[in-house]
Scaffold this active site. Structure first.
Site, short mmCIF file in Angstrom:
data_model
loop_
_atom_site.label_atom_id
_atom_site.label_comp_id
_atom_site.label_asym_id
_atom_site.label_seq_id
_atom_site.Cartn_x
_atom_site.Cartn_y
_atom_site.Cartn_z
N HIS A 249 95.22 23.78 33.24
CA HIS A 249 94.07 24.50 32.70
C HIS A 249 92.83 23.76 33.13
O HIS A 249 92.77 22.55 33.06
CB HIS A 249 94.17 24.55 31.17
N ARG A 269 84.14 30.16 28.51
CA ARG A 269 83.60 30.75 29.72
C ARG A 269 83.50 32.27 29.59
O ARG A 269 82.53 32.87 30.03
CB ARG A 269 84.46 30.36 30.93
#
Ligand code: FAD
Ligand code: SF4
Ligand code: SF4
Ligand code: FES
Ligand code: FES
Lengths: 636, 275, 256
Positions: A249, A269
Site C-alpha cells: 500500500h 486521497r
C-alpha cells in the site's frame, strides 16, 4: 493416542473475518451444523481494520455505474491476470451482498436521497465504495457478528441452546487440516487459553484465514496474518497460485518507528489528499504509465477540477492503482526527495476544512494525533509504502470456491487466489469476502449435505498423534537437539527483515536467490525453536508454531517472484522492468515438493489460464486489450 | 461468569478482590490525584448547601427595591415583604410562619437534585459510588437507581417542567430590576447586571437539561421528518455538552445574586448605578 | 532518537494467584506501552501473555490497566509518563483472570447474546432501505464501538459488585439497545418488543447511576452516558413514569 477434545460438525469455517463469517452464516442458513474457528476473539479479525469501503456498483452516486464497469476496472487494476470468472461474479453479486448487510442492521453513510453513499477510490471509474466514515471494516464485521448472534438467538428460541447449530470457537488455532484419503475429514488445533488440543470432525472445511503480511517487517497487517490458511492448504495438498503478487500500500505511516507501517487509508486521497515530495512538487504526474495515460489528468489544474466536476475532468494521478503509487513513492524517496523520516508528504489540510476532515476521516485524524502528534487538519502526513495484501492464495474453482485437488476444502477471502490478478483495487477485498464467502459457505454446505452417513470421511488416530507431536515440539526443543534452542522472536524478526529487504517492493533475481537461501537456513533453525513455560496462553509457543506457516508461505512468494521475469501489478522486477504480454495468462502454481531441491521445499509449475469469455472481452476497446493480451489472444 | 451470587460479606473478597479475578491486593492502582475532583465537588456542593440553608431559613434581607433574591421568588407566603409589581402571591395563608423561601425552593432544589449531572456529582463526591473511575467503592451492596428511593430520580422530567415557569418568574424579576427604587423604568445598577447574568445562566442550564434534549427531539426516531425539532435538538445538544459547566455556573450565579441582594438589603453595600 | 530505561511492574500469574513482577526495559521515541510489553516478550519473558491484534486502536483486543486506569495498551504512549515513573500494568480487574494480562471476557459475549437483534422492517426488500444521514448518525456513533470492553471493566456496577453481573448488561450493551432503538428502520416495536422498557426491566438500566466512568475510558470517545444511557433512561421514563402516558395506557386497557 493423544487425548483431545472432539466435536463433530457438518461445516467448519477457519477464520472469523468477513469471508469466514459470511460463509458460516450461509452454511447455517442452509440448515447445517456449522463451527467457526478463529485465533483471536470473536469480532476482532483483521477485517475490522479495513477503512475505506466496500466496492459495489450500486450506482447510487453515479447512475452510469454497473457491474460491467466494475468488472472492467477490476481487470485493469489486476493487469488482466485476474481469474476473469471470479472478477465477473464479484462485480455482479457485490451490490446484493452489500444491500443484504442493511437488512442485518448495517448503517452505511447515506446520500441525500437516503441511499448508501459511495466514495471515490483508486482505480474505480465511478464513486463506488460504500463506507462508514473510515471504519467500514468494523461495520462489516460487527454486522456479520450480530447476524450470527441473531441466528443463535433463533436457535435458542427453537432448541433452547444458542450454540445448537452455529458455534464460534474463539481463540483457537488450527494447525492441520486432516484428511481421509484425498478428502477432508476435519481439523486439528489448540485452544490458546488452555493449550489443550481439539479435533473437529467435518467433511467440509472452509479456509478464510486472511493474508500473510506478518512475514514482512513494515506491514499494515495484524499478528494474525501469518499465512496459516495458505500453509494449511499446501500441507493438505491444495496448490497456491499468484504468490508473487504482494500488494504494498502506498501510504503507511513512517514515523514514529513503532507505528511504521500502520495504514493511512486511501480515502485520504479519494477525498482530496495530494502527494508531494520534499521539493513541494506533486510528483505523481511524472509517474502515469502509458496504459493509463488517457484516463488521468496531466496537470494540476485539470486534476483539481475533477473533485468538483468529474464529468469534464480526468482524475488526479494520486488515484492511480496502488502498485503505481507505491512504486512512485519508492522512487522519489530513493532519489533523495523524501520527507525527513523517509517517506513523502500526503496533505489534505490544504483542500478540506478542519471540520470536514474530522467528519470524513475521523480515525485518521485520531490516529495521527494520538500516535504521531500530527494534526492532519493543519499539517501534512508523512507516508511510505507498507506491505498490505497478498493477491496470491489457494487455487479455487471460481464458482464454488472449492480448492483444487482436495474434495471438501474451500477457500474464500484474502486466502483465496485469482480474483484480484496481479493487483487488488481498494474496496474490492471487502466485497470479495462477502461474494465468495457466501459461495464457499453455500457449496461447502451442499457438499456436506450431499454425503451420506456412510461416506463421511473419518479422522485417523495416527494423524491426530502426528499433529499433536508437531505442535508440542517447541517444548522439547531443548532436550534432543544438539544446538541450543532458538528464540522464536529472533527468528521471526530475521524472517521479516529478509522478506522486507530481499523480496520487497522492488525485486532482483540475485536478491531473491539470497532470500531463498536464508529462508532455508531459517527453516532449519525454526525446527529448533524452543519455548519456556507451560501451554496456557503462551505467546512464545504460538509464535513458534506460526513460524512454520510464515516460512512456507515466504518461500512460495520468493520462489514465484524469482520465476516471473516481468513486472506486473504487485510484482516489480528491477531486472525485468517491463510488463510482458506473454506472461499475462500464466499462473505459477505452487505445491509442496516431493523432495527438496536447491531452491527449497516448494514445487512450482506454470499453468495457462482459461481464455477470457468473448462477451467480457467486448467490454474493452481493442487498443486497450492489445496492451495486455497477445495478438493471438485478441484475434481468437 | 459468576452470576447471581450474594455479595460477599467479607470485604476482602468483594469487587476487584473477588476470587477468580487477578490476585492484586490493592483496591486500586491509580497513581494520579484521583481524589481531587470528588473532593472539590463535595466541597463546592457542601458550601452551597450550607449557604443556601442559612439564607433560606433567614427570612430576611431578600428584597431591596428593585431587586429580589432568586431564593425568594416567587414569594408565596402571606409573610412576604412588600414587593411592588413583584411576584408576590400569598397563596399560602397566615398559618405559614416559616421562611417563604422554603415554599418555592423545593422546585429548583428538586430540579437540581434529580439532575443527571448533579446525580453524578454527589454519587461520586458524597456517596463514593464510585469515588473515581476504577477506584473501588466502599459499599457492600449496590442497587443503583433500581429501587426506592433512588428510582424516584426518574421524575426529573417533571421538575424540568416546573423549572420553566420558575425561570420565567425570575426573568420577570430581572425585567423589574430595570426600574429604580421609585418604580421608574430605565434604571440599571450592578444588581441588574448580576440578576441578568444569573437568569441567562439559569435558562442556559435549564435548556441544556437532558430531559429537555429528549423532549424537544431526542425521543424521535426520524429526525428527517421533523426538521424544526431536529434543529432544536441540535441546539440543545450543543448546550447539553456543557451541562456540567452550566450547572456550576448557574449554581454560583444564584448564590452570588442572592448574596448581592442580601448585601444591598442589609445596607452593607450600596448598589452602584450605571444609568 | 532518545532512548531510556523504564521501570515496569507487570502482573503475572493465573487463576492460582500471581503478583507484580519488576522489569527494567528499554524505551524508544514514540513507543506505546504495547511496544514495551512486546520487548519484554522478545527479550525477558517469552511466555508473557497479552492479547493484541492490530496495534492501531482498531480491534479492541489489548485492553488492560496501566497505573490503575483501564486503557488500550497500543494507544497508551510512553510519553504520557515521566522517565523515572514506575509503570504498573495489570489485566482488567472486573473479569476473571486467564493468564498474565489476559482475562476471560466471556461475560461480554453472554450479554451480547441477551440483546434482541435488529428486526428488519416488513415489506422492504434488500436495496430498498432509505434512511437519512441525520437519522442514522446517532446509532452510527455507537457503532464506532470496537468492543474493547474497557467500559464494562471500569463500570463500578459490576467491577465492585460481582453479584450484579447477572442483572446488568453493562454500558456497552445498554448502548447497543439504544443503538437499535434509535435505528430508523428497526421494527422491534411492530414485532411486539419494546426496547425502551425492556432496557430497564431486562437489562438493568436502573443500575447505572450515570457516573460516567464508561465515557471517561472509551477509546473511541463515544459519549456513552450522554448520548446513549441518559437518552435510554429518558425513553424508559416515557414508557413508565410519564403520568400522561400511564393514563393513556389505563384508559386504553379499559376499553376492549
Ligand atoms: C489496514 C487495512 C485496511 C484495509 N482497508 C480495506 C478497505 O478499505 N477495503 C477493502 O476492500 N479491503 C481493505 N483491506 C483488506 C481487507 O481488510 C482484508 O483483505 C480482508 O479483511 C481479509 O478478510 P478475510 O475474511 O479474508 O480474513 P480476516 O478478516 O483477516 O480474518 C482471518 C481470520 O482467520 C483466523 N485465522 C487465521 N489463521 C487461523 C488459524 N490457524 N486457526 C484459526 N483461525 C485462524 C483469524 O483469527 C481471523 O478470524 C484492508 C486491510 C488492512 C490491513
Ligand atoms: S455511567 Fe453508568 S454504565 Fe457508565 S460506568 Fe457509570 S454506572 Fe456504569
Ligand atoms: S463503548 Fe467504548 S469503551 Fe465500551 S467497548 Fe465500545 S469502544 Fe470500548
Ligand atoms: S437539569 Fe441536569 S439533566 Fe436536567
Ligand atoms: S491491538 Fe487492536 S486495539 Fe490495541
Amino acid at each position: 493416542m493423544t487425548q483431545v477434545e472432539r466435536h463433530t460438525y457438518d461445516v467448519v469455517v477457519i477464520g472469523a473475518g468477513g469471508a469466514g463469517l459470511r460463509a458460516a452464516i450461509e452454511a447455517r442458513e442452509q440448515g447445517l451444523r456449522t463451527a467457526v474457528i478463529c485465533k483471536s476473539l470473536f469480532g476482532k479479525a483483521h477485517t475490522v481494520m479495513a477503512e475505506g469501503g466496500i466496492a459495489a456498483s450500486m450506482g447510487n452516486a453515479n447512475s452510469s455505474d454497473n457491474w460491467q464497469v466494475h468488472f472492467r476496472d477490476t481487470m485493469r487494476g489486476g493487469k488482466f491476470l485476474n481469474q476473469w470468472r471470479m472478477a465477473e461474479l464479484h462485480a455482479r453479486e457485490a451490490p446484493d451482498r452489500v444491500w443484504e448487510l442493511e437488512t442485518w442492521g448495517a448503517l452505511f453513510d447515506r446520500t441525500k436521497d437516503g441511499r448508501i453513499s459511495q466514495r471515490n477510490f483508486g482505480g474505480h471509474e465511478y464513486p463506488r465504495l460504500a463506507h462508514v466514515g473510515d471504519r467500514t471494516g468494523l461495520e462489516l464485521i460487527r454486522t456479520l457478528q450480530q447476524k450470527i448472534v441473531s441466528l443463535q438467538q433463533e436457535d435458542f428460541k427453537e432448541l433452547g441452546d444458542y450454540e445448537a447449530r452455529l458455534k464460534v470457537f474463539q481463540e483457537c488455532t488450527v494447525t492441520r487440516v486432516l484428511k481421509d484419503g484425498p478428502k477432508v475429514s476435519g481439523v486439528f488445533g489448540y485452544v490458546r487459553e488452555s493449550g489443550r488440543f481439539f479435533v473437529i470432525e467435518a467433511p467440509a472445511v472452509v479456509l478464510a484465514t486472511g493474508g500473510i503480511g506478518k512475514s514482512f517487517k513494515v506491514t499494515s497487517n495484524s499478528w494474525e496474518y501469518t499465512g496459516d490458511g495458505h500453509a494449511l492448504a499446501l500441507l493438505a495438498g491444495a496448490p497456491l497460485i499468484n504468490m508473487e503478487f504482494v500488494q504494498f500500500h502506498p501510504t503507511g505511516m513512517v514515523w514514529p518507528p513503532s507505528v511504521k507501517g500502520i495504514l493511512v487509508t486511501e480515502s485520504v486521497r479519494g477525498d482530496g489528499g495530494v502527494l508531494r515530495n520534499s521539493d513541494g512538487k506533486r510528483f505523481m504526474f511524472d509517474y502515469i504509465p502509458d496504459v493509463f495515460k488517457e484516463k488521468y489528468a496531466q496537470s494540476e489544474d485539470e486534476a483539481d477540477g475533477w473533485y468538483a466536476d468529474p464529468e469534464h475532468h480526468r482524475r488526479p494521478p494520486e488515484l492511480l492503482p496502488r502498485d503505481e503509487v507505491a512504486r512512485a513513492i519508492n522512487s522519489e524517496v530513493k532519489a533523495g526527495r523524501g520527507s525527513p523520516h523517509g517517506g513523502v508528504f500526503l496533505d489534505v489540510s490544504t483542500r478540506l476544512s478542519a471540520e470536514e476532515i474530522k467528519r470524513r476521516l475521523p480515525s485518521m485524524h485520531h490516529q495521527f494525533m494520538e500516535l504521531a502528534d500530527v494534526d492532519i487538519t493543519a499539517e501534512p502526513m508523512e507516508v511510505g509504502p507498507t506491505c498490505h495484501y497478498v493477491m496470491g492464495g489457494v487455487d479455487v474453482d471460481p464458482d464454488s470456491a472449492a480448492a483444487t485437488g482436495v474434495p471438501g476444502l474451500y477457500a474464500a477471502g484474502e486466502v483465496a487466489g485469482g480474483m484480484h490478478g496481479s493487483n487488488r483495487l481498494g474496496g474490492n477485498s471487502l466485497s470479495d469476502l462477502l461474494v465468495f464467502g457466501r459461495r464457499a459457505g453455500l457449496h461447502a454446505a451442499q457438499y456436506a449435505a450431499g454425503l451420506g452417513a456412510a461416506d463421511r470421511p473419518l479422522v485417523a488416530d495416527e494423524q491426530i498423534d502426528a499433529a499433536a507431536a508437531e505442535a508440542l515440539r517447541p517444548f522439547s526443543a531443548e532436550g534432543g537437539d544438539p544446538a541450543a534452542p532458538e528464540n522464536p522472536y529472533t527468528l521471526h524478526q530475521e524472517l521479516q527483515q529478509t522478506m522486507n529487504d530481499l523480496v520487497g517492493i522492488i525485486r532482483r533475481a540475485d536478491e531473491m536467490r539470497e532470500a531463498l537461501t536464508r529462508l532455508a537456513a531459517l527453516r532449519l533453525r525454526a525446527r529448533r525453536a524452543g519455548v519456556e513455560g507451560h501451554r496456557q496462553f503462551n505467546p512464545g509457543w504460538h509464535l513458534a508454531l506460526d513460524l512454520r506457516n510464515m516460512l512456507l508461505v515466504s518461500e512460495c512468494v520468493a520462489r514465484a517472484a524469482l520465476e516471473r521475469t516481468e513486472s506486473r501489478g504487485g510484482h516489480t522486477r528491477d531486472d525485468h522492468p517491463e510488463m510482458d504480454r506473454r506472461w499475462r495468462k500464466v499462473n505459477l502454481v505452487l505445491g509442496i515438493a516431493e523432495a527438496e531441491d536447491d531452491l527449497g521445499q516448494v514445487s512450482l509449475v506454470r499453468r495457462d489460464m482459461p481464455p477470457i469469455r468473448g462477451d467480457l472481452l467486448t467490454l474493452f476497446e481493442k487498443d486497450e486489450l492489445l496492451k495486455y493480451l497477445t495478438d493471438d489472444e485478441v484475434d481468437a | 461468569m459468576a452470576t447471581g451470587t450474594e455479595p460477599h460479606t467479607d470485604a476482602a473478597r468483594r469487587g476487584v478482590l473477588t476470587t477468580g479475578r487477578a490476585a492484586i491486593a490493592a483496591r486500586h492502582l491509580r497513581t494520579d490525584r484521583w481524589w481531587v475532583p470528588p473532593l472539590v465537588t463535595a466541597l463546592g456542593l457542601g458550601a452551597f448547601v450550607v449557604y443556601s440553608t442559612w439564607r433560606a431559613f433567614a427570612n430576611s434581607n431578600y428584597y431591596s427595591e428593585p431587586y429580589v433574591s432568586p431564593f425568594y421568588s416567587p414569594c408565596l407566603g402571606a409573610n412576604c415583604v412588600d414587593m411592588p409589581l413583584g411576584a408576590r402571591w400569598p397563596l399560602f395563608g397566615e398559618w405559614w410562619g416559616l421562611s417563604p423561601a422554603l415554599l418555592v425552593l423545593i422546585f429548583p432544589l428538586g430540579f437540581r437534585l434529580t439532575c443527571y449531572y448533579y446525580r453524578k456529582a454527589y454519587y461520586r463526591g458524597f456517596w463514593a459510588s464510585p469515588p473515581a473511575c476504577a477506584v473501588a467503592e466502599p459499599h457492600a451492596t449496590y442497587t443503583g437507581e433500581t429501587r426506592f428511593p433512588l428510582i424516584l430520580q426518574n421524575i426529573h422530567r417533571y421538575f424540568f417542567y416546573f423549572a420553566i415557569p420558575v425561570a420565567g418568574i425570575l426573568t420577570y424579576d430581572v425585567v423589574l430590576a430595570f426600574r429604580d427604587t421609585h418604580g421608574h423604568w430605565g434604571h440599571a445598577g450592578l444588581g441588574t447586571l448580576i440578576l441578568l447574568i444569573n437568569i441567562v445562566l439559569i435558562w442556559a442550564y435549564t435548556f441544556s437539561c437532558h430531559s429537555c434534549r429528549h423532549i424537544v427531539g431526542g425521543r424521535l426516531k426520524h429526525f428527517s421528518k421533523h426538521p424544526v425539532r431536529y434543529r432544536l435538538w441540535s441546539w440543545v445538544g450543543k448546550l447539553n455538552a456543557r451541562h456540567m459547566l452550566l450547572a456550576w455556573a448557574s449554581l454560583i450565579s444564584v448564590a452570588v445574586a442572592d448574596f448581592y441582594v442580601f448585601l444591598v438589603a442589609s445596607g452593607a453595600f450600596d448598589d452602584p448605578r450605571f444609568f | 532518537m532518545s532512548t531510556y530505561t523504564a521501570h515496569f511492574k507487570v502482573w503475572r500469574g493465573d487463576t492460582e494467584g500471581g503478583g507484580l513482577q519488576d522489569f527494567d526495559v528499554e524505551v524508544n521515541d514514540g513507543e506505546v506501552v504495547l511496544d514495551i510489553i512486546h520487548r519484554l516478550q522478545a527479550t525477558q519473558a517469552h511466555d508473557l501473555a497479552v492479547r493484541w491484534n492490530c496495534k492501531a486502536g482498531k480491534c479492541g483486543s489489548c485492553s488492560a490497566e496501566v497505573n490503575g486506569r483501564p486503557r488500550l495498551l497500543c494507544m497508551t504512549r510512553m510519553s504520557l509518563f515521566g522517565e523515572d515513573e514506575v509503570i504498573t500494568v495489570t489485566p482488567m480487574r472486573a473479569f476473571p483472570i486467564v493468564r498474565d494480562l489476559v482475562t476471560d471476557v466471556s461475560f461480554n459475549y453472554a450479554k451480547a447474546r441477551e440483546v434482541p437483534s435488529f428486526v428488519p422492517p416488513a415489506g422492504l426488500a434488500p436495496g430498498e432501505y432509505r434512511m437519512a444521514q441525520e437519522d442514522v448518525a446517532r446509532s452510527q456513533e455507537f457503532r464506532k464501538c470496537i468492543e474493547c470492553f474497557l467500559c464494562q471493566d471500569t463500570c463500578h456496577v459490576v467491577r465492585d459488585h460481582e453479584e450484579n453481573k447477572a442483572a446488568f448488561a453493562g454500558p456497552r450493551f445498554l448502548m447497543r439497545i439504544a443503538e437499535l432503538d434509535m435505528h430508523p428502520l428497526d421494527a422491534a416495536q411492530e414485532a411486539g418488543l419494546d426496547r425502551k422498557s425492556s432496557a430497564q426491566d431486562d437489562h438493568g438500566l436502573g443500575y447505572c447511576n450515570i457516573t460516567k466512568c464508561c465515557t471517561e475510558v472509551c477509546p473511541e470517545q463515544i459519549k456513552i452516558t450522554d448520548n446513549a444511557l441518559i437518552p435510554l433512561k429518558e425513553r424508559a421514563v416515557d414508557r413508565k413514569y410519564d403520568p400522561l402516558v400511564w393514563l393513556g395506557n389505563v384508559i386504553r386497557r379499559r376499553t376492549p
